[in-house]
Design a protein around this motif. Structure first.
Motif, PDB file in Angstrom:
ATOM      1  N   ALA A  88      10.479  67.686-105.046  1.00 47.48           N
ATOM      2  CA  ALA A  88       9.865  66.730-104.691  1.00 47.48           C
ATOM      3  C   ALA A  88       8.768  66.972-104.144  1.00 47.48           C
ATOM      4  O   ALA A  88       7.560  66.716-104.289  1.00 47.48           O
ATOM      5  CB  ALA A  88      10.327  65.544-103.879  1.00 47.48           C
ATOM      6  N   GLN A 137      18.130  58.050-104.603  1.00 44.32           N
ATOM      7  CA  GLN A 137      18.106  58.849-105.400  1.00 44.32           C
ATOM      8  C   GLN A 137      16.193  59.500-105.972  1.00 44.32           C
ATOM      9  O   GLN A 137      16.463  60.072-106.006  1.00 44.32           O
ATOM     10  CB  GLN A 137      18.469  58.270-107.119  1.00 44.32           C
ATOM     11  N   GLU A 138      15.723  57.726-105.641  1.00 40.14           N
ATOM     12  CA  GLU A 138      14.356  58.321-104.943  1.00 40.14           C
ATOM     13  C   GLU A 138      13.829  58.564-103.867  1.00 40.14           C
ATOM     14  O   GLU A 138      12.317  59.029-103.814  1.00 40.14           O
ATOM     15  CB  GLU A 138      13.333  56.944-105.239  1.00 40.14           C
ATOM     16  N   ARG A 196      12.694  53.390-105.395  1.00 38.14           N
ATOM     17  CA  ARG A 196      11.734  54.141-104.783  1.00 38.14           C
ATOM     18  C   ARG A 196      10.504  52.780-103.599  1.00 38.14           C
ATOM     19  O   ARG A 196      10.506  54.033-102.608  1.00 38.14           O
ATOM     20  CB  ARG A 196      10.477  54.449-106.427  1.00 38.14           C
ATOM     21  N   ARG A 205      11.472  62.035-103.299  1.00 37.46           N
ATOM     22  CA  ARG A 205      10.089  61.311-103.728  1.00 37.46           C
ATOM     23  C   ARG A 205       9.096  60.666-102.955  1.00 37.46           C
ATOM     24  O   ARG A 205       8.288  60.885-102.370  1.00 37.46           O
ATOM     25  CB  ARG A 205      10.057  60.428-104.617  1.00 37.46           C
ATOM     26  N   ARG A 243      14.487  52.211-110.801  1.00 34.54           N
ATOM     27  CA  ARG A 243      14.114  52.789-110.109  1.00 34.54           C
ATOM     28  C   ARG A 243      13.069  52.368-109.196  1.00 34.54           C
ATOM     29  O   ARG A 243      12.566  52.955-108.332  1.00 34.54           O
ATOM     30  CB  ARG A 243      13.923  54.709-110.998  1.00 34.54           C
ATOM     31  N   GLU A 296      10.729  54.298 -99.812  1.00 32.58           N
ATOM     32  CA  GLU A 296       9.352  54.672 -99.104  1.00 32.58           C
ATOM     33  C   GLU A 296       8.996  53.933 -98.028  1.00 32.58           C
ATOM     34  O   GLU A 296       8.841  53.979 -96.776  1.00 32.58           O
ATOM     35  CB  GLU A 296       8.326  54.510 -99.997  1.00 32.58           C
ATOM     36  N   TYR A 328      20.323  53.428-104.719  1.00 33.10           N
ATOM     37  CA  TYR A 328      20.043  52.606-104.038  1.00 33.10           C
ATOM     38  C   TYR A 328      19.883  53.535-102.784  1.00 33.10           C
ATOM     39  O   TYR A 328      20.713  53.926-101.899  1.00 33.10           O
ATOM     40  CB  TYR A 328      19.794  51.549-103.849  1.00 33.10           C
ATOM     41  N   ASP A 333      20.215  52.472-115.329  1.00 35.24           N
ATOM     42  CA  ASP A 333      19.167  53.007-114.392  1.00 35.24           C
ATOM     43  C   ASP A 333      17.595  53.053-115.013  1.00 35.24           C
ATOM     44  O   ASP A 333      17.063  53.911-115.229  1.00 35.24           O
ATOM     45  CB  ASP A 333      18.993  55.080-114.168  1.00 35.24           C
ATOM     46  N   THR A 385      21.770  53.088-111.239  1.00 35.75           N
ATOM     47  CA  THR A 385      20.697  53.588-110.289  1.00 35.75           C
ATOM     48  C   THR A 385      21.405  53.643-108.573  1.00 35.75           C
ATOM     49  O   THR A 385      22.310  52.835-108.370  1.00 35.75           O
ATOM     50  CB  THR A 385      20.108  52.752-110.226  1.00 35.75           C
TER      51      THR A 385
END
Length: 790
Positions: free
Chosen positions: A468, A582-583, A391, A586, A387, A395, A101, A382, A99
């Protein structure tokens, strides 16, 4: 142990995992060609350098490769001592398929140390599962000049924010059984002109009050078991040769008992770059004597040159023994010296195939190859849980800098000719619109190593910003246009991008950096900037989009803050994301749609002018705007700034202890109320202003914050206790003191003067008091939810 066996525990070997799970081979690199592993086995080996972060390899096969190598090392020396394996984990475990981050600058933007601790614990669990014992993170360098390429690796420009968030990361990583490594000790980020590995021109007071506090906090409160020295010299003393720093302060004053490791090739740099050693033996003797215990990344000066220096009497064997005890104590704490130690990592503990034991032994090569084939794809680095953490952190780290009401987007476009509103038309324009790696920092595996392997799949999902947004707005018409490259001078694509903008209801200008190494990017190690203008012709593209007549939402995917020119005032909205992982796309799409309530705050100031550097908020009055200089360094957006989709009121300030002795405590409380219509998060920041002191002080500095999430009409009462210790600073004679006198406690939504919401005039009384490393480091902050306001 013989001298040779002792020294063998004090160096590493750079060996990368092979793609077929075989024993690792030495990594060839620019500085030196190390010996083969077999040559080192009789004496033993202290460390294995980056077994996963050197080449792309399936995680299960990497674990198998490391397992077999550890078996060889333990069997090859007469004491059965295995190596300690270390790897990078700056933005997640730097392994293929792990993952990715958000980078540390995003950790700072979250102002959420609990989430950072949780993230670090997950990273540590993955590392430990495949046999890695030590992580080379976190970075505690305080940003002093945002032109420095490694700003993305830092947590921000304020030492208290850096210390609190980094300490949380240390606690998380250490809770998983992985040794956290504090770096770079100390002053690396204070280099002149923001150049990588350049001389540092700070005085002892800046070092004591700005650079060192985060390290002190992480040592005292985080339980970090390793420290990495910085490359740089300060006032002529390289960190690797600074006994007062590495032994006097770190160990004798702060009580650190772990290992000090060299930044890669840093010991040899004493000869090649600093000129304080005549040969490699001198370099080794100087570093070892100063307090460097382990040479990384590979055997060089701590090998034959140090052995010869010991034999010649230039280095007492007791100095070698001092470092050896620290290294062996750490290995013992990790279980590497236990009688029942096994090289089998947890991820492979249950593996068995065709008579092949989970420890990787096999009757023949064919059996080993079959075992490797069965293991491939069985280790997941991962996971859905990873994830989800990535995320959440992404955010929370998105910072809404400006918004005229355009955000959040409604999903409906302009009124159609036949009446009513049609689908929203979004033009995603800019070099980050279709770049999968736009969200990744320099030390993420796909950028750091994957870039050296063209055609390699990244091993993780990396949706582009356009993808996205298309997923976030399924009924919208989403088109994209590059307009220009990240750092190319070619502006030929700008007219086409403007045409796409004119045909849309809203433009998302996707701008920012390309992470890389040593000039191969616009952000990252060795990718320093001459100024803080957007790279390439991105500002030209942005200005053209502003002239298109379509509302522009500027979205920055970058590793440092940039001046945005007209856009700071003229864009419909400005959204900042510091390589959010990676998130990240989104998370950005969720903020633009309103599904995610923005709550990030700036960990670094965003400049108004590209050349007004170096400039951070943590500065004295002379650093600000004045009538005697034609340069105004006032930022466009100050440290701590960040908007939400709701509004907050601050009220009912009560100062319950307006005065206290210099060994006492001040106290106040206030109410935060969500006065808007949406749920949101407020970050109430507490700054200390010392108007008169015996030395020049910054106008204000952060000493705490309260992060609270409230629904519409809800309130929270925030209580704050401020120990007098937090007013301490380094006085005229170099001692840390608390002085009596008037102070002001400022409750603010950012470091900008206009964002101070409440002020409390307080006073410290009594004699000047000297404090030391046992002083209080934090304010006591308590948030108590109250009934909804009527």
């Amino acid at each position: 142990m013989t001298v040779e066996e002792k020294l063998a525990q004090l160096y590493g070997l750079w060996a990368g995992a092979s793609a077929d799970g075989a024993e690792v081979a030495p990594h060839q690199h620019e500085m030196a060609a190390p010996p083969r592993l077999a040559e080192l086995l009789p004496a033993g080996l202290g460390q294995l350098t980056r077994p996963f972060g050197t080449a792309p390899v399936d995680p299960a096969l990497g674990a198998l490769s490391l397992l077999r190598t550890q078996r060889l090392i333990a069997a090859g020396n007469r004491f059965g001592i295995p190596a300690l394996a270390h790897d990078e984990c700056l933005a997640g475990f730097a392994a293929w398929g792990a993952t990715a981050y958000p980078v540390p600058l995003s950790w700072g933007a979250s102002f959420d140390p609990d989430l950072v601790r949780e993230t670090a614990a997950a990273i540590g669990r993955d590392m430990r599962a495949v046999g890695v014992h030590q992580g080379l993170a976190p970075v505690l360098d305080v940003v002093r000049d945002a032109r420095w390429g490694r700003v993305e690796e830092t947590i921000g420009e304020d030492p208290y924010l850096v210390g609190v968030v980094a300490t949380a990361y240390v606690r998380g990583l250490e809770s998983s059984g992985v040794v956290a490594t504090l770096k770079h000790f100390a002053g690396y980020s204070a280099s002149r002109a923001g150049r990588n590995l350049a001389p540092v021109g700070m005085g002892p007071r800046e070092r004591a009050d700005v650079v060192l506090p985060p390290f002190e906090m992480a040592v005292r409160e985080g339980g970090a078991r390793s420290v990495m020295h910085a490359y740089t010299d300060t006032d002529g003393i390289p960190s690797a040769a600074d006994a007062a720093l590495l032994t006097g302060l770190l160990r004798e004053t702060w009580g650190f008992t772990g290992t000090v490791v060299a930044d890669y090739f840093g010991v040899e740099f004493l000869r090649t770059l600093h000129g304080v050693a005549g040969d490699d033996g001198d370099a080794a003797a100087t570093a070892l004597g100063a307090g460097v215990d382990v040479e990384l990344p590979t055997v060089k000066t701590f090998g034959a040159p140090l052995r010869e220096a010991v034999a010649a009497g230039r280095v007492p064997e007791q100095v070698v023994d001092r470092a050896l005890r620290r290294v062996l104590a750490q290995k013992a704490a990790l279980g590497l010296l236990d009688d029942d130690w096994s090289p089998v990592p947890p991820a492979l503990a249950a593996a068995s195939a065709d008579g092949t034991a989970p420890d990787g032994t096999a009757a023949d090569g064919a059996a080993a190859e079959r075992a490797a084939g069965l293991l491939r794809g069985t280790v997941d680095l991962d996971s859905p849980g990873n994830r989800a953490l990535a995320r959440r952190l992404a955010e929370e780290a998105v910072v809404l800098l400006a918004n005229d009401g355009t955000l959040p987007l409604t999903g409906r476009g302009a009124t159609a000719a036949g009446g009513g509103a049609g689908p929203l038309r979004i033009a995603v324009v800019g070099p980050q619109a279709e770049s999968p790696t736009a969200v990744l920092g320099c030390y993420s595996f796909p950028v750091h190593i994957g870039a050296q392997h063209p055609g390699l799949e990244p091993g993780i999902q990396l949706p582009t910003l356009r993808e996205a947004l298309a997923a976030e707005f399924p009924d919208a018409e989403v088109v994209s246009a590059e307009g220009c490259g990240v750092d190319t001078p070619d502006a030929a694509g700008i007219p086409g991008a403007v045409a796409a903008a004119r045909g849309a209801d809203v433009v998302v200008a996707a701008l920012g950096d390309r992470a890389g190494l040593f000039g191969r990017g616009t952000s990252g190690e060795g990718c320093d900037a001459p100024d803080l203008a957007l790279p390439g012709v991105q500002q030209e593209l942005l200005d053209a989009l502003l002239d298109s007549g379509t509302p522009v939402v500027a979205v920055l995917l970058a590793g440092r803050p940039y001046a945005l020119g007209r856009a700071a005032a003229e864009a419909a909205a400005v959204v900042q994301a510091f390589f959010p992982g990676q998130e990240g796309t989104r998370a950005l799409a969720g903020v633009l749609s309103g599904r995610v309530a923005p709550c990030g705050r700036l960990p670094v100031s965003v400049p108004r002018l590209p050349g007004a550097q170096p400039s951070t908020y943590l500065a004295p009055p002379l650093a600000g705007r004045s009538a005697v200089s034609s340069v105004d360094p006032t930022p466009a957006f100050a440290f701590g700034h960040g908007l939400t989709y709701t509004t907050f009121g601050w009220s009912d300030l009560v100062v319950s202890a307006a005065s206290a002795p210099t060994d006492g405590r001040l106290a106040l409380s206030f109410t935060v109320t969500n006065t808007g219509r949406r749920r949101g998060t407020e970050v109430a920041q507490l700054y200390l202003h010392d108007p008169v002191a015996s030395v020049v002080r910054p106008v204000q500095r952060l000493i705490g914050w309260a992060r609270t999430t409230l629904g519409p009409g809800e309130s929270a009462r925030v209580g704050v206790g401020v120990p007098a210790d937090l007013a301490s600073f380094t006085g005229v004679d170099g001692r840390r003191i608390v002085e009596p006198g008037a102070l002001e406690l400022r409750l603010a939504s950012s470091a900008a003067e206009a964002d101070t919401r409440l002020r409390a005039a307080v006073e410290l009384t009594g004699p000047v008091r000297e404090v030391d490393h046992t002083r209080r480091l934090h304010a006591d902050i308590e948030v108590v939810a109250a009934a909804p306001a009527r």
